[in-house]
Design a protein around this motif. Sequence first.
Motif, PDB file in Angstrom:
ATOM      1  N   MET A   1       0.851  -1.191   0.000  1.00 17.40           N
ATOM      2  CA  MET A   1       0.000   0.000   0.000  1.00 17.40           C
ATOM      3  C   MET A   1       0.888   1.243   0.000  1.00 17.40           C
ATOM      4  O   MET A   1       1.938   1.250   0.642  1.00 17.40           O
ATOM      5  N   GLN A   2       0.459   2.262  -0.722  1.00 19.15           N
ATOM      6  CA  GLN A   2       1.233   3.500  -0.798  1.00 19.15           C
ATOM      7  C   GLN A   2       0.358   4.707  -0.467  1.00 19.15           C
ATOM      8  O   GLN A   2      -0.837   4.736  -0.762  1.00 19.15           O
ATOM      9  N   LEU A   3       0.998   5.668   0.134  1.00 22.06           N
ATOM     10  CA  LEU A   3       0.362   6.941   0.473  1.00 22.06           C
ATOM     11  C   LEU A   3       1.217   8.041  -0.140  1.00 22.06           C
ATOM     12  O   LEU A   3       2.449   7.992  -0.053  1.00 22.06           O
ATOM     13  N   PHE A   4       0.584   9.024  -0.768  1.00 18.08           N
ATOM     14  CA  PHE A   4       1.364  10.088  -1.382  1.00 18.08           C
ATOM     15  C   PHE A   4       0.856  11.456  -0.952  1.00 18.08           C
ATOM     16  O   PHE A   4      -0.326  11.635  -0.651  1.00 18.08           O
ATOM     17  N   VAL A   5       1.777  12.405  -0.903  1.00 16.99           N
ATOM     18  CA  VAL A   5       1.439  13.817  -0.698  1.00 16.99           C
ATOM     19  C   VAL A   5       2.251  14.605  -1.715  1.00 16.99           C
ATOM     20  O   VAL A   5       3.462  14.789  -1.566  1.00 16.99           O
ATOM     21  N   ASP A   6       1.594  15.025  -2.785  1.00 16.29           N
ATOM     22  CA  ASP A   6       2.258  15.833  -3.798  1.00 16.29           C
ATOM     23  C   ASP A   6       2.332  17.289  -3.338  1.00 16.29           C
ATOM     24  O   ASP A   6       1.414  17.792  -2.691  1.00 16.29           O
ATOM     25  N   ASN A   7       3.434  17.947  -3.706  1.00 20.23           N
ATOM     26  CA  ASN A   7       3.616  19.361  -3.356  1.00 20.23           C
ATOM     27  C   ASN A   7       3.371  19.599  -1.871  1.00 20.23           C
ATOM     28  O   ASN A   7       2.618  20.500  -1.481  1.00 20.23           O
ATOM     29  N   LEU A   8       4.012  18.772  -1.067  1.00 18.33           N
ATOM     30  CA  LEU A   8       3.870  18.872   0.383  1.00 18.33           C
ATOM     31  C   LEU A   8       4.245  20.252   0.889  1.00 18.33           C
ATOM     32  O   LEU A   8       3.558  20.845   1.719  1.00 18.33           O
ATOM     33  N   THR A   9       5.345  20.782   0.381  1.00 19.46           N
ATOM     34  CA  THR A   9       5.814  22.114   0.767  1.00 19.46           C
ATOM     35  C   THR A   9       6.868  22.534  -0.240  1.00 19.46           C
ATOM     36  O   THR A   9       7.200  21.788  -1.170  1.00 19.46           O
ATOM     37  N   ASN A  10       7.413  23.718  -0.083  1.00 20.80           N
ATOM     38  CA  ASN A  10       8.561  24.121  -0.887  1.00 20.80           C
ATOM     39  C   ASN A  10       9.638  24.673   0.031  1.00 20.80           C
ATOM     40  O   ASN A  10       9.358  25.158   1.126  1.00 20.80           O
ATOM     41  N   VAL A  11      10.883  24.546  -0.409  1.00 17.08           N
ATOM     42  CA  VAL A  11      12.021  25.043   0.366  1.00 17.08           C
ATOM     43  C   VAL A  11      12.804  26.046  -0.476  1.00 17.08           C
ATOM     44  O   VAL A  11      13.042  25.831  -1.666  1.00 17.08           O
ATOM     45  N   ASP A  12      13.168  27.150   0.147  1.00 14.98           N
ATOM     46  CA  ASP A  12      13.997  28.187  -0.459  1.00 14.98           C
ATOM     47  C   ASP A  12      15.353  28.148   0.234  1.00 14.98           C
ATOM     48  O   ASP A  12      15.424  28.226   1.468  1.00 14.98           O
ATOM     49  N   PHE A  13      16.426  28.074  -0.540  1.00 17.01           N
ATOM     50  CA  PHE A  13      17.753  27.904   0.053  1.00 17.01           C
ATOM     51  C   PHE A  13      18.794  28.297  -0.978  1.00 17.01           C
ATOM     52  O   PHE A  13      18.479  28.621  -2.133  1.00 17.01           O
ATOM     53  N   SER A  14      20.065  28.278  -0.594  1.00 17.45           N
ATOM     54  CA  SER A  14      21.171  28.371  -1.541  1.00 17.45           C
ATOM     55  C   SER A  14      22.046  27.141  -1.386  1.00 17.45           C
ATOM     56  O   SER A  14      21.979  26.448  -0.366  1.00 17.45           O
ATOM     57  N   TYR A  15      22.841  26.871  -2.406  1.00 21.65           N
ATOM     58  CA  TYR A  15      23.765  25.734  -2.308  1.00 21.65           C
ATOM     59  C   TYR A  15      25.050  26.067  -3.047  1.00 21.65           C
ATOM     60  O   TYR A  15      25.121  27.028  -3.835  1.00 21.65           O
ATOM     61  N   LEU A  16      26.094  25.278  -2.774  1.00 17.57           N
ATOM     62  CA  LEU A  16      27.394  25.471  -3.387  1.00 17.57           C
ATOM     63  C   LEU A  16      27.527  24.535  -4.585  1.00 17.57           C
ATOM     64  O   LEU A  16      27.383  23.322  -4.453  1.00 17.57           O
TER      65      LEU A  16
END
Length: 281
Positions: A1-16
């Motif tokens: 059995m599978q459970l899904f949550v699309d577009n749960l949240t968004n994250v704003d960040f920077s990376y190297l």
Amino acid sequence: MQLFVDNLTNVDFSYLDDERGLVGETWLASVLLDGGLDQTSMIWDFGVVKKVLRNWLDDELDHRLLVPTKSQRLSYEINQDRITLSWSFGNDNVLTMDAPLEAVALIDAKQINEQTAAKWSIKQLSNHFPDNLEHIQLTFEAEEINAAYYHYSHGLKKHDGNCQRIAHGHRSRIQIWCDGARDRNLENNWAERWSDIYIGSEEDLISISDNEQAQMHFAYDAPQGHFELTLPKKVCYIMPSDTTVECIASHIAQILHDENPDSTITVKAFEGLNKGAIFEV
């Protein structure tokens, strides 16, 4: 059995990044859960899924600088609750930062991308899962944008929350109207001007080195502590104000109005996903 949550949240960040250096980014997070049913005939209550995973992502990734600790381009040192790091990128470019440890996420990988960040996140989250959960798949993806956008990083020292961190960022759309008509050329020109840019406030600029590889040094004190960031002048853009999205929209509109004094300019500047500011002059 599978459970899904699309577009749960968004994250704003920077990376190297190895070639691009400091990159502002925005990702959408979705989750897929495999497991048996519990005593309530659920894999995991949606409300709990959203609370646990969204809160963790907000606390551990959002508004941080993501650092690939296995990269040979990186050197860093942790002293109690602070981190100092140096990052080489591109052709002899160097970035250095001194900041509270909570301003970074130390990702156990050679490079930062959607897959390595998701793998690291799942590992960190493992002790939050119920016993009946057999597998979790966390996916990150960028917003599909069929128009102009830019990646920018900044820090807002006057902010009480995590926006005060000196190296966090966003992947943001830009929309511009000239005399009421959408102007794609102006949008593309500005997106090119701000490709992988660090937007700094003039009052936070401490010094500019006078050599072939000119560096800009930014520093400020904020509620979370003292922040310093040095990076090549060629990847920096200085604003005479704070770098909030409100100030960004106003700044772009004023510059375009100066270039087109007989026109009415409207700028809709996004800060990440589905939020931002509008200014007309």
